[in-house]
Design a protein around this motif. Structure first.
Motif, PDB file in Angstrom:
ATOM      1  N   LEU A 106       0.832  -1.209   0.000  1.00 11.98           N
ATOM      2  CA  LEU A 106       0.000   0.000   0.000  1.00 11.98           C
ATOM      3  C   LEU A 106       0.864   1.256   0.000  1.00 11.98           C
ATOM      4  N   ALA A 107       1.932   1.265   0.788  1.00 15.44           N
ATOM      5  CA  ALA A 107       2.828   2.419   0.831  1.00 15.44           C
ATOM      6  C   ALA A 107       3.472   2.650  -0.534  1.00 15.44           C
ATOM      7  N   SER A 108       3.841   1.580  -1.208  1.00 15.47           N
ATOM      8  CA  SER A 108       4.425   1.689  -2.545  1.00 15.47           C
ATOM      9  C   SER A 108       3.418   2.263  -3.537  1.00 15.47           C
ATOM     10  N   THR A 109       2.191   1.767  -3.477  1.00 17.02           N
ATOM     11  CA  THR A 109       1.139   2.269  -4.363  1.00 17.02           C
ATOM     12  C   THR A 109       0.865   3.743  -4.099  1.00 17.02           C
ATOM     13  N   LEU A 110       0.784   4.130  -2.834  1.00 17.15           N
ATOM     14  CA  LEU A 110       0.576   5.540  -2.499  1.00 17.15           C
ATOM     15  C   LEU A 110       1.730   6.402  -2.996  1.00 17.15           C
ATOM     16  N   GLY A 111       2.939   5.898  -2.894  1.00 21.58           N
ATOM     17  CA  GLY A 111       4.102   6.628  -3.405  1.00 21.58           C
ATOM     18  C   GLY A 111       4.035   6.799  -4.914  1.00 21.58           C
ATOM     19  N   ASP A 112       3.618   5.741  -5.613  1.00 22.50           N
ATOM     20  CA  ASP A 112       3.479   5.814  -7.075  1.00 22.50           C
ATOM     21  C   ASP A 112       2.407   6.826  -7.472  1.00 22.50           C
ATOM     22  N   VAL A 113       1.285   6.805  -6.772  1.00 26.07           N
ATOM     23  CA  VAL A 113       0.189   7.738  -7.070  1.00 26.07           C
ATOM     24  C   VAL A 113       0.646   9.171  -6.809  1.00 26.07           C
ATOM     25  N   ARG A 161       2.965  10.313  -9.576  1.00 27.97           N
ATOM     26  CA  ARG A 161       2.220  10.553 -10.821  1.00 27.97           C
ATOM     27  C   ARG A 161       1.445  11.862 -10.759  1.00 27.97           C
ATOM     28  N   VAL A 162       0.789  12.129  -9.645  1.00 29.77           N
ATOM     29  CA  VAL A 162       0.021  13.364  -9.491  1.00 29.77           C
ATOM     30  C   VAL A 162       0.950  14.578  -9.551  1.00 29.77           C
ATOM     31  N   ILE A 163       2.101  14.488  -8.922  1.00 27.73           N
ATOM     32  CA  ILE A 163       3.060  15.595  -8.962  1.00 27.73           C
ATOM     33  C   ILE A 163       3.543  15.825 -10.388  1.00 27.73           C
ATOM     34  N   VAL A 209       0.953  20.566 -16.137  1.00 25.04           N
ATOM     35  CA  VAL A 209      -0.108  21.563 -16.290  1.00 25.04           C
ATOM     36  C   VAL A 209       0.368  22.934 -15.823  1.00 25.04           C
ATOM     37  N   PHE A 210       1.062  22.979 -14.711  1.00 23.42           N
ATOM     38  CA  PHE A 210       1.508  24.243 -14.131  1.00 23.42           C
ATOM     39  C   PHE A 210       3.011  24.400 -14.339  1.00 23.42           C
ATOM     40  N   SER A 211       3.394  24.666 -15.574  1.00 21.43           N
ATOM     41  CA  SER A 211       4.809  24.835 -15.899  1.00 21.43           C
ATOM     42  C   SER A 211       5.355  26.084 -15.207  1.00 21.43           C
TER      43      SER A 211
END
Length: 77
Positions: free
Chosen positions: A41-48, A51-53, A59-61
């Motif tokens: 779960l920690a790995s998945t949260l880190g991946d998400v 990706r969001v960042i 979008v916000f260059s």
């Protein structure tokens, strides 16, 4: 009496910096199944998060943020 495995909800709370309770900590140290699920779960949260960042950075260059900052500063003046 053996304690049941931690729920996915509780493992997510722990991953999101919820402090370990005096019951959870020894359980995680002694239960490979729960610790493996927590790590996954920690790995998945880190991946998400990564990706969001990345998507937000696209979008916000820096140029877009500089233009927005300049417009705000004009309005302030």
């Amino acid at each position: 009496m053996k304690r049941a495995h931690l729920s996915d909800d509780r493992l997510l709370e722990i991953c999101l910096a919820d402090p370990l309770t005096p019951i959870d900590e020894p359980h995680l140290r002694g239960c490979q199944r729960c610790e493996s699920r927590r790590l996954a779960l920690a790995s998945t949260l880190g991946d998400v998060t990564a990706r969001v960042i990345d998507e937000a950075d696209e979008v916000f260059s820096a140029e877009r943020l500089a233009r927005q900052h300049a417009r705000i500063m004009q309005d302030v003046d």
